[in-house]
Design a protein around this motif. Structure first.
Motif, mmCIF file in Angstrom:
data_model
loop_
_atom_site.group_PDB
_atom_site.id
_atom_site.type_symbol
_atom_site.label_atom_id
_atom_site.label_comp_id
_atom_site.label_asym_id
_atom_site.label_seq_id
_atom_site.Cartn_x
_atom_site.Cartn_y
_atom_site.Cartn_z
ATOM 1 N N ILE A 48 -3.816 0.135 -2.381
ATOM 2 C CA ILE A 48 -3.175 -0.767 -3.337
ATOM 3 C C ILE A 48 -3.402 -0.184 -4.722
ATOM 4 C CG2 ILE A 48 -3.162 -3.099 -4.299
ATOM 5 C CD1 ILE A 48 -4.350 -4.051 -1.627
ATOM 6 N N ASP A 51 -3.860 -1.385 -10.715
ATOM 7 C CA ASP A 51 -3.329 -2.441 -11.587
ATOM 8 C C ASP A 51 -2.854 -3.642 -10.777
ATOM 9 O OD1 ASP A 51 -3.885 -0.916 -13.782
ATOM 10 O OD2 ASP A 51 -1.816 -0.252 -14.099
ATOM 11 N N ARG A 52 -2.206 -3.369 -9.668
ATOM 12 C CA ARG A 52 -1.717 -4.458 -8.799
ATOM 13 C C ARG A 52 -2.893 -5.216 -8.198
ATOM 14 N NH1 ARG A 52 1.462 -7.300 -5.916
ATOM 15 N NH2 ARG A 52 2.153 -7.014 -3.800
ATOM 16 N N LEU A 53 -3.905 -4.494 -7.763
ATOM 17 C CA LEU A 53 -5.090 -5.130 -7.190
ATOM 18 C C LEU A 53 -5.787 -5.999 -8.235
ATOM 19 C CD1 LEU A 53 -7.092 -5.540 -4.895
ATOM 20 C CD2 LEU A 53 -8.225 -3.423 -5.613
ATOM 21 N N GLU A 55 -4.488 -7.381 -10.898
ATOM 22 C CA GLU A 55 -3.630 -8.541 -11.165
ATOM 23 C C GLU A 55 -3.750 -9.572 -10.032
ATOM 24 O OE1 GLU A 55 1.092 -9.576 -11.082
ATOM 25 O OE2 GLU A 55 0.521 -7.591 -11.783
ATOM 26 N N PHE A 56 -3.731 -9.108 -8.795
ATOM 27 C CA PHE A 56 -3.851 -10.001 -7.639
ATOM 28 C C PHE A 56 -5.180 -10.761 -7.671
ATOM 29 C CE2 PHE A 56 -5.500 -10.375 -3.222
ATOM 30 C CZ PHE A 56 -4.649 -11.390 -2.784
#
Length: 117
Positions: A48, A51-53, A55-56
């Protein structure tokens, strides 16, 4: 009276994804952090983007929620394995408020779900 199929589908999905059994009061938690846990170092976790992790995890924490271990999701888990809270998330951030409240009121109990092949 016609039911809204979108609402019915959402409720069915939520029921399938629940880590709690309202009948028994069982709240499932994976007993150990899995090898590909999203909270493991990058070289071991699911791929992942950082940045996505981030944010999640921020969204989940702001909602005082929890993460369901990917290995216990219906599309990934062996037959009969029910969704369980991610051990890495709980070890890192603690139990969500709703779970702590249920435990304090005696309305639920933690049930560790052991890893599987």
């Amino acid at each position: 009276m016609e039911q809204n199929t979108e609402v019915v589908a959402r409720e069915s999905t939520a029921e399938v994804m629940s880590v709690a059994d309202p009948q028994s009061g069982q709240i499932r938690l994976l007993s150990d952090r899995c090898r590909s846990c999203i909270l493991n170092p990058a070289e071991y976790r699911l791929p992942i983007p950082p940045d996505r992790l981030r944010e999640f995890l921020t969204r989940v924490r702001e909602a005082n929620g929890h993460v369901v271990c990917h290995r216990t999701l219906p599309d990934w888990a062996p037959t009969g394995v029910k969704p369980a809270m991610c051990r890495g998330f709980i070890d890192t951030y603690g139990l969500p408020h709703a779970v702590r409240a249920a435990l304090a009121m005696g309305a639920g109990h933690l049930a560790e779900q052991h890893d599987f092949p």
